[in-house]
Scaffold this active site. Structure first.
Site, short mmCIF file in Angstrom:
data_model
loop_
_atom_site.label_atom_id
_atom_site.label_comp_id
_atom_site.label_asym_id
_atom_site.label_seq_id
_atom_site.Cartn_x
_atom_site.Cartn_y
_atom_site.Cartn_z
N ASP A 159 -4.85 23.37 8.00
CA ASP A 159 -5.59 22.54 8.96
C ASP A 159 -6.74 23.29 9.62
O ASP A 159 -6.86 24.51 9.48
CB ASP A 159 -4.63 21.98 10.02
N ASN A 194 7.04 19.96 18.97
CA ASN A 194 7.30 18.51 18.88
C ASN A 194 7.66 18.09 17.45
O ASN A 194 7.66 16.90 17.14
CB ASN A 194 6.06 17.73 19.37
N HIS A 210 5.94 18.92 14.69
CA HIS A 210 4.83 18.75 13.74
C HIS A 210 4.80 19.87 12.70
O HIS A 210 5.27 20.98 12.94
CB HIS A 210 3.48 18.58 14.44
N GLU A 264 1.19 15.07 13.61
CA GLU A 264 1.90 14.82 14.86
C GLU A 264 2.95 13.72 14.66
O GLU A 264 2.90 12.98 13.67
CB GLU A 264 0.88 14.38 15.92
C1 GLP Z 1 -0.22 24.80 15.44
C2 GLP Z 1 -0.47 24.76 13.93
C3 GLP Z 1 0.81 24.65 13.17
C4 GLP Z 1 1.79 25.68 13.69
C5 GLP Z 1 2.18 25.35 15.10
C6 GLP Z 1 3.15 26.35 15.71
O1 GLP Z 1 -0.34 23.60 16.07
N1 GLP Z 1 -1.35 23.71 13.50
O2 GLP Z 1 0.55 24.86 11.78
O3 GLP Z 1 2.97 25.69 12.91
O4 GLP Z 1 1.02 25.28 15.88
O5 GLP Z 1 2.45 27.41 16.30
P1 GLP Z 1 3.09 28.71 16.91
O6 GLP Z 1 3.50 29.54 15.76
O7 GLP Z 1 1.95 29.33 17.68
O8 GLP Z 1 4.22 28.28 17.75
#
Ligand code: GLP
Length: 259
Positions: A67, A136, A138, A143
């Site tokens: 993304d 959440n 995702h 989302e």
């Molecule tokens: C972001 C990314 C996800 C990732 C998530 C968790 O929103 N788009 O791909 O898995 O956050 O992030 P973190 O590892 O900082 O908790």
């Protein structure tokens, strides 16, 4: 779904880095699906160390990231392009052009998303997809209520996701409202999925993903439909799993070997 519960976050990270390194050793021209977020920084650090020791090479590999924020150019310090260069690409032998992310500053984000989806399928789809987990539920930026059949497209971020990612921006008000993300359907076409989550903040999402109903309310639960998914957790992220004893019995301390 294979559930590997490690005693510490470090051991969980080692496990995931080992799975990626193992894939590259067996298949140097693998098509990798890569993820961003705080969780992945340690994974990439392990892979850089393995590269420096001569254990892995990215010279023949290709990658597609999950993304990117809409409106954020690749040289912006909070862009995922910037993250990937800083955390991995600048330190390994991946040839320029072999590593792709969506362009957040494309004139038409919708056209960019469609072209990105086509590039993934033209590459024969992702061989090994690395995933983190949003608090959440995702995956990528899919989302809750994302279609479980979705392809790469523009998604509106939830307030909680924008708040969780505000730390990467100078000013929380700068966090974009939109992102281009691979879809859940895109991710489900990957040959293999490896998801890493650690910490108490991921415990509810981990339970919904592994044991909850298959539901767009928890996008990661779509992985229940995937044939080869490995979920790697630490004790804290696994703390709300009802079938915890079973996972520990099958894979003691997260070991991926038959007993
Ligand atoms: C972001 C990314 C996800 C990732 C998530 C968790 O929103 N788009 O791909 O898995 O956050 O992030 P973190 O590892 O900082 O908790």
């Amino acid at each position: 779904m294979k559930v590997l519960i490690h005693n510490t976050p470090d051991s969980a990270v080692d496990c995931v880095a080992g799975l990626i390194a193992g894939r590259l050793q067996r298949q140097p021209d693998a098509v990798l699906g890569l993820a961003t977020g705080g969780t992945m920084e340690a994974v990439y650090a392990r892979l850089i160390a393995a590269y420096r020791r001569g254990e892995v090479s990215f010279a023949q590999a290709r990658s597609f990231n999950l993304d990117e924020y809409v409106g954020v150019p690749p040289d912006h310090p909070a862009s995922y392009w910037h993250y990937m260069r800083a955390q991995l690409f600048d330190h390994v032998d991946m040839p320029a052009g072999a590593a792709l992310l969506p362009r957040g500053d494309a004139p038409s984000p919708e056209a960019e998303a469609a072209a990105y989806e086509k590039a993934i399928s033209d590459a024969g789809d992702i061989g090994l997809q690395l995933l983190g987990l949003g608090a959440n539920g995702h995956i990528g930026f899919n989302e809750p209520t994302s279609s479980l059949a979705s392809l790469t497209r523009v998604k509106t971020l939830t307030r909680s996701t924008r708040a969780a990612n505000a730390r990467f921006f100078d000013d929380p008000a700068q966090v974009p409202r939109l992102a281009i993300t691979m879809g859940i359907g895109t991710i489900l076409r990957a040959g293999e999925v490896v998801l890493l989550a650690h910490g108490e903040g991921k415990a509810d999402a981990a339970r919904a993903m592994i044991e909850g109903p298959l539901s767009a309310a928890c996008p990661a639960s779509a992985l229940q439909l995937h044939r080869k998914t490995t979920v790697v957790l630490d004790q804290a992220a696994a703390s709300k799993l009802a079938l915890r004893d079973y996972y520990d019995e099958v894979h003691p301390a997260g070991r991926d070997a038959p007993i």
